[in-house]
Design an enzyme around this catalytic site. Structure first.
Site, short mmCIF file in Angstrom:
data_model
loop_
_atom_site.label_atom_id
_atom_site.label_comp_id
_atom_site.label_asym_id
_atom_site.label_seq_id
_atom_site.Cartn_x
_atom_site.Cartn_y
_atom_site.Cartn_z
N ASP A 200 0.49 7.35 -0.42
CA ASP A 200 0.26 7.26 -2.46
C ASP A 200 1.21 6.45 -2.65
OD1 ASP A 200 -1.51 8.82 -0.29
OD2 ASP A 200 0.12 10.57 -0.17
N HIS B 63 -7.04 5.79 -1.11
CA HIS B 63 -7.11 5.50 -1.87
C HIS B 63 -7.62 5.83 -3.24
CE1 HIS B 63 -4.77 2.15 0.10
NE2 HIS B 63 -5.78 1.32 0.28
P1 GDP Z 1 -2.58 4.67 -2.28
O1 GDP Z 1 -3.07 5.33 -0.58
O2 GDP Z 1 -1.36 4.07 -2.10
O3 GDP Z 1 -3.99 4.01 -2.51
O4 GDP Z 1 -2.10 5.61 -3.33
P2 GDP Z 1 -3.47 6.83 -3.54
O5 GDP Z 1 -4.67 6.57 -4.42
O6 GDP Z 1 -3.13 8.11 -2.76
O7 GDP Z 1 -2.76 7.79 -4.62
C1 GDP Z 1 -1.90 7.72 -5.80
C2 GDP Z 1 -2.36 8.23 -7.13
O8 GDP Z 1 -1.81 7.93 -8.01
C3 GDP Z 1 -4.49 7.86 -7.79
O9 GDP Z 1 -4.44 9.39 -7.73
C4 GDP Z 1 -3.99 7.23 -8.62
O10 GDP Z 1 -5.41 6.88 -9.23
C5 GDP Z 1 -2.94 6.99 -9.45
N1 GDP Z 1 -2.47 5.52 -10.25
C6 GDP Z 1 -2.28 4.98 -9.41
N2 GDP Z 1 -1.37 4.36 -9.98
C7 GDP Z 1 -1.06 4.81 -11.56
C8 GDP Z 1 -0.51 5.15 -13.21
O11 GDP Z 1 0.28 4.28 -12.57
N3 GDP Z 1 -0.12 5.87 -13.25
C9 GDP Z 1 -0.95 7.00 -13.31
N4 GDP Z 1 -0.82 7.72 -13.74
N5 GDP Z 1 -1.69 7.58 -12.10
C10 GDP Z 1 -1.65 6.13 -10.94
#
Ligand code: GDP
Length: 427
Positions: free
Chosen positions: A13, A41
């Site tokens: 995440d 994601h």
């Molecule tokens: P992944 O599995 O590593 O892709 O991570 P996830 O998508 O499960 O969780 C990452 C969360 O952070 C998601 O809700 C994204 O939309 C959000 N996200 C990613 N980068 C940023 C950021 O720079 N700022 C904010 N506020 N949210 C972000």
């Protein structure tokens, strides 16, 4: 540099999906190499917010070939449902290639995962119950089914018999439930085969050619280094390797071809599921960070479970970045911290009398206490910032302190969930 891996430095995440979405714009291929639909994601783009579980994050770019490599655990109905969801929301039909050597997550794997977690009760591992442990166990036992088997009637019948042999004894005797009918299972697999056939390829040959031709390939990791079965927080790990080192195996490309490894970490920490988490915040402080975090609060993209949250963990992230062999870091969610006047970061662990920056095995990790350092907050909205110079000085200091603790240059800073909310930090 033609082959780039995007992988997690922590518990998952970290924002890998967003980073893959950003880097996929310049890629020819985006490849998943391990795991299945057990994690997700979140990607925010012009079509809206999407939770992808099995589809590679390049599916929003019509020019990208999206590959599920031989190392991926393919749940066919779940994959078809994700494709349908994209169609329903107006996204153009993606170019998807599924390896004929990838193995299939069967309904019986999902069933066994659930039954085992229920049996364990309070001792359960916190599985997402998508069948990963029974699936990978079958792979090790050599009773799993490959996608290629779906197109060979005799082979599939024999493989189903072999696969169910021991499971039906387990189901009826250990779990006191109904056995699985081999004929019905074969029938539904043959149907699944027809549905997935248009996407099935020898992706190994495809990617080997792509590497030789110098095409741009992005390898997309799932979960993070601390969930790796060999190096992670055993037994709260996942069932397949989450490391860039495994990407060449799971995708089927030469190890030496991978020249760039981007390890992703959040500016704070989050962890879904069970296991030691040294910098974890207690309520109500956790609630404040959880609600502000990510694109819509810190809740699991697959399970909807509230994520455990805490402050940045230096030893864990340094260990994760090293395991990944990171050539550069991407730091996400920096914007989330704008609301804090002072931001604690964990620089080391105190374990009994000993202070260490190394990440220990689970027993010692359970006893580790964070050594804190207080960083000054910046207190202003940074979601519109596009260059490093424009970041408040306190935010730059925060980034640079993390960089020193991790020991790998931070190249990307993400200041919001959308594609364009990204800063490239000058070297
Ligand atoms: P992944 O599995 O590593 O892709 O991570 P996830 O998508 O499960 O969780 C990452 C969360 O952070 C998601 O809700 C994204 O939309 C959000 N996200 C990613 N980068 C940023 C950021 O720079 N700022 C904010 N506020 N949210 C972000």
């Amino acid at each position: 540099m033609s082959v780039t891996a995007i992988v997690g430095a922590n518990w998952g995440d970290e924002g890998k999906g967003k980073m893959t979405d950003v880097l996929a714009s310049e890629a020819d291929f985006v490849v998943r190499f391990q795991g299945g639909n057990n994690a997700g994601h979140t990607i925010v783009n012009p079509w809206g917010s999407f939770a992808l579980h099995l589809l590679p994050s390049g599916v929003f770019y019509p020019h990208v070939e999206n590959v599920l490599g031989p190392g991926v655990a393919v749940n066919i109905p779940a994959l078809l449902q994700e494709l349908e969801e994209l169609r329903r929301r107006g996204v153009a039909e993606p170019r998807l290639r599924v390896s004929d050597r990838a193995q299939i997550v069967l309904p019986v794997h999902v069933l066994l995962d659930r039954l085992e977690e229920e049996r364990l009760g309070s001792r359960q591992f916190g599985s997402t119950r998508s069948g990963m442990a029974p699936f990978y166990a079958d792979k090790a036992l050599k009773v799993g089914l490959r996608i290629a088997d779906l197109f060979d009637g005799d082979r599939i019948r024999e493989a189903v018999e072999r696969c169910l042999d021991l499971k039906n004894i387990l189901l009826t005797h250990a779990y006191s439930t109904e056995p699985i009918d081999a004929r019905a299972m074969t029938e539904s697999l043959l149907q699944a085969g027809s549905a997935i056939e248009p996407y099935v390829r020898d992706t190994t040959a495809l990617l080997q050619t792509a590497v030789r031709e110098g095409r741009r390939i992005v390898l997309e990791g799932q979960l993070g280094a601390l969930r790796d079965p060999d190096h992670g927080i055993h037994p709260y790990t996942t069932s397949s390797s989450t490391l860039a080192g495994y990407a060449s195996v799971g995708a089927g490309i030469p190890p030496g071809a991978m020249t760039r490894i981007v390890a992703v970490t959040k500016a704070y920490a989050s962890c879904v599921g069970a296991g030691p988490f040294v910098t974890e915040l207690a309520e109500p402080a956790a609630g404040r960070l959880r609600e502000r975090g990510g694109s819509a609060g810190e809740y699991g993209a697959t399970t909807g479970r509230p994520r455990r949250v805490g402050w940045f963990d230096g030893p864990a992230t340094r260990y994760g970045a090293r395991l990944q062999g990171a050539t550069e870091m991407a730091l996400t969610n920096l914007d989330v911290l704008s609301a804090w006047g002072e931001i604690p970061i964990c620089t080391a662990y105190r374990i009994g009398e000993r202070v260490t920056i190394d990440f220990p095995p689970t027993g010692a990790l359970n006893r580790a206490e964070p050594v804190w350092e207080q960083m000054e907050g910046w207190g202003t909205d940074i979601t519109g910032v596009t260059t490093y110079d424009e970041l408040p000085v306190a935010a730059q200091r925060y980034v640079e302190r993390l960089e020193a603790l991790i020991g790998v240059p931070i190249r990307f800073i993400s200041v919001g969930p959308r594609r364009e909310q990204i800063i490239v930090k000058p070297a």
